[in-house]
Design a protein around this motif. Structure first.
Motif, PDB file in Angstrom:
ATOM      1  N   GLY A 104       0.833  -1.197   0.000  1.00  0.00           N
ATOM      2  CA  GLY A 104       0.000   0.000   0.000  1.00  0.00           C
ATOM      3  C   GLY A 104       0.865   1.242   0.000  1.00  0.00           C
ATOM      4  N   GLN A 105       0.448   2.257  -0.699  1.00  0.00           N
ATOM      5  CA  GLN A 105       1.233   3.484  -0.824  1.00  0.00           C
ATOM      6  C   GLN A 105       0.814   4.512   0.216  1.00  0.00           C
ATOM      7  OE1 GLN A 105       2.442   6.028  -4.591  1.00  0.00           O
ATOM      8  NE2 GLN A 105       0.359   6.557  -4.017  1.00  0.00           N
ATOM      9  N   ILE A 106       1.804   5.146   0.854  1.00  0.00           N
ATOM     10  CA  ILE A 106       1.565   6.286   1.728  1.00  0.00           C
ATOM     11  C   ILE A 106       2.564   7.375   1.354  1.00  0.00           C
ATOM     12  CG2 ILE A 106       1.624   7.189   4.081  1.00  0.00           C
ATOM     13  CD1 ILE A 106       0.707   4.511   5.094  1.00  0.00           C
ATOM     14  N   LEU A 107       2.072   8.540   1.000  1.00  0.00           N
ATOM     15  CA  LEU A 107       2.920   9.685   0.676  1.00  0.00           C
ATOM     16  C   LEU A 107       2.831  10.689   1.818  1.00  0.00           C
ATOM     17  CD1 LEU A 107       2.079  10.194  -3.115  1.00  0.00           C
ATOM     18  CD2 LEU A 107       4.033   9.003  -2.105  1.00  0.00           C
ATOM     19  N   MET A 108       3.990  11.104   2.323  1.00  0.00           N
ATOM     20  CA  MET A 108       4.021  11.972   3.495  1.00  0.00           C
ATOM     21  C   MET A 108       4.644  13.331   3.179  1.00  0.00           C
ATOM     22  SD  MET A 108       5.140   9.267   6.492  1.00  0.00           S
ATOM     23  CE  MET A 108       5.235  10.583   7.719  1.00  0.00           C
ATOM     24  N   THR A 109       4.213  14.342   3.913  1.00  0.00           N
ATOM     25  CA  THR A 109       4.871  15.637   3.922  1.00  0.00           C
ATOM     26  C   THR A 109       5.281  15.939   5.358  1.00  0.00           C
ATOM     27  OG1 THR A 109       2.696  16.696   4.103  1.00  0.00           O
ATOM     28  CG2 THR A 109       3.688  16.589   1.905  1.00  0.00           C
ATOM     29  N   ARG A 110       6.260  16.794   5.519  1.00  0.00           N
ATOM     30  CA  ARG A 110       6.845  17.039   6.838  1.00  0.00           C
ATOM     31  C   ARG A 110       5.841  17.590   7.839  1.00  0.00           C
ATOM     32  NH1 ARG A 110      12.269  17.276   8.067  1.00  0.00           N
ATOM     33  NH2 ARG A 110      12.688  17.981  10.193  1.00  0.00           N
ATOM     34  N   ASP A 111       4.864  18.349   7.366  1.00  0.00           N
ATOM     35  CA  ASP A 111       3.931  18.963   8.309  1.00  0.00           C
ATOM     36  C   ASP A 111       3.075  17.935   9.037  1.00  0.00           C
ATOM     37  OD1 ASP A 111       2.705  18.399   5.907  1.00  0.00           O
ATOM     38  OD2 ASP A 111       1.468  20.206   5.862  1.00  0.00           O
ATOM     39  N   ILE A 112       3.045  16.696   8.547  1.00  0.00           N
ATOM     40  CA  ILE A 112       2.298  15.640   9.240  1.00  0.00           C
ATOM     41  C   ILE A 112       2.811  15.476  10.670  1.00  0.00           C
ATOM     42  CG2 ILE A 112       1.972  13.115   9.338  1.00  0.00           C
ATOM     43  CD1 ILE A 112       1.655  13.141   6.333  1.00  0.00           C
ATOM     44  N   ILE A 113       4.138  15.588  10.843  1.00  0.00           N
ATOM     45  CA  ILE A 113       4.699  15.343  12.169  1.00  0.00           C
ATOM     46  C   ILE A 113       4.516  16.538  13.104  1.00  0.00           C
ATOM     47  CG2 ILE A 113       6.399  13.779  11.174  1.00  0.00           C
ATOM     48  CD1 ILE A 113       8.523  15.879  11.587  1.00  0.00           C
TER      49      ILE A 113
END
Length: 277
Positions: A104-113
């Motif tokens: 499964g694909q998950i794309l993250m950006t830094r603001d998630i953290i």
């Protein structure tokens, strides 16, 4: 440092870089992706939980569009990443399905953290996939990430992302696959007498001085970013390995406690001092 503790690792984050999945800026290394899919699938079948952090969207995009020059404009880079991410996940899906393993694909950006709700939701998403025996494949969302004052959403490179993910999911071990066998006391590409460092218990100025630069025009990470990832893992008393990506089967050796690559783990003496405070 005794590596037998690596035999007990249950949850493992594996990071592979652009250089490792590309034979050249215009050619994807299909054999490497196949071997990686085999190893990750085999570990899942052994009862371990695997999270794969994969770079390569821009490199695969360049390959798909038959480009040999990295675009300088951010919009063009993001367009390339958009094309490449789709192609990269298509490759992973095809190779993993050969071993009857879903991804499964998950794309993250830094603001998630930076936002507790987003952080918790990301944790839930990854754990939900793992609970269903699905391997999450994570990358930075390069098509939309930006780095500007007051709104920074870029990790910049996936060594940092991999360490963030490893902390997020409480992984026992982070394995960073590189174009070298581990951390050397000097650049092995230019110094034939460079010696591999088997174990690092503390990242001090001497260790940091051994860091080099990025490996290619399609790669944004170097040894410095890997050492920073190691610092993060050691700060939460977790383990990290840097190994060569030449043969992904080496991951089996790591989890058997064999002496390969560079092993990062806070030394026991320092842990004892902290415990006495």
């Amino acid at each position: 440092m005794n590596r037998d503790i690596l035999k007990e690792c249950k949850r493992v984050v594996i990071k592979i870089g652009t250089n490792s999945i590309m034979k050249s800026p215009t050619k994807v290394d299909y054999h490497k992706i196949d071997r990686l899919a085999f190893v990750c699938s085999s570990l899942q079948q052994q009862g371990k939980e695997v999270v794969l952090v994969s770079s390569g969207a821009v490199g695969v995009g360049a390959s798909t569009l038959k480009m040999d020059k990295y675009p300088s404009a951010v919009a063009e880079q993001q367009a390339l990443a958009s094309v490449g991410q789709s192609a990269l996940m298509n490759l992973y899906s095809r190779f993993f399905q050969h071993y009857e393993q879903y991804v499964g694909q998950i794309l993250m950006t830094r603001d998630i953290i930076n936002y507790p709700n987003s952080y918790a939701n990301c944790n839930t998403s990854i754990n939900s996939l793992l609970d269903k025996n699905i391997i999450p494949i994570i990358n930075e969302n390069d098509a939309v990430s930006v780095d500007e004052s007051g709104h920074c959403t870029k990790f910049g490179e996936n060594d940092t992302l991999a360490a963030v993910v490893a902390e997020l999911v409480d992984a026992d071990l982070l394995i960073i696959m590189s174009d070298v066998d581990g951390l050397y006391d000097s650049n092995p590409h230019t110094n034939p007498d460079a010696a591999l460092i088997s174990y690092v218990g503390e990242i001090d100025t001497d260790i940091l001085s051994m860091a080099g630069g990025a490996g290619s025009i399609f790669s944004t990470g170097g040894m410095e970013t890997k050492l920073k990832a190691a610092q993060k893992m050691m700060s939460i008393n977790k383990s990290m390995m840097i190994i060569s990506a030449e043969n992904p089967n080496i991951i089996f050796d790591i989890l058997n406690g064999e002496d390969v690559g560079t092993f990062f783990k806070k030394n026991e003496a320092e842990l004892q001092i902290q415990g006495d405070e």
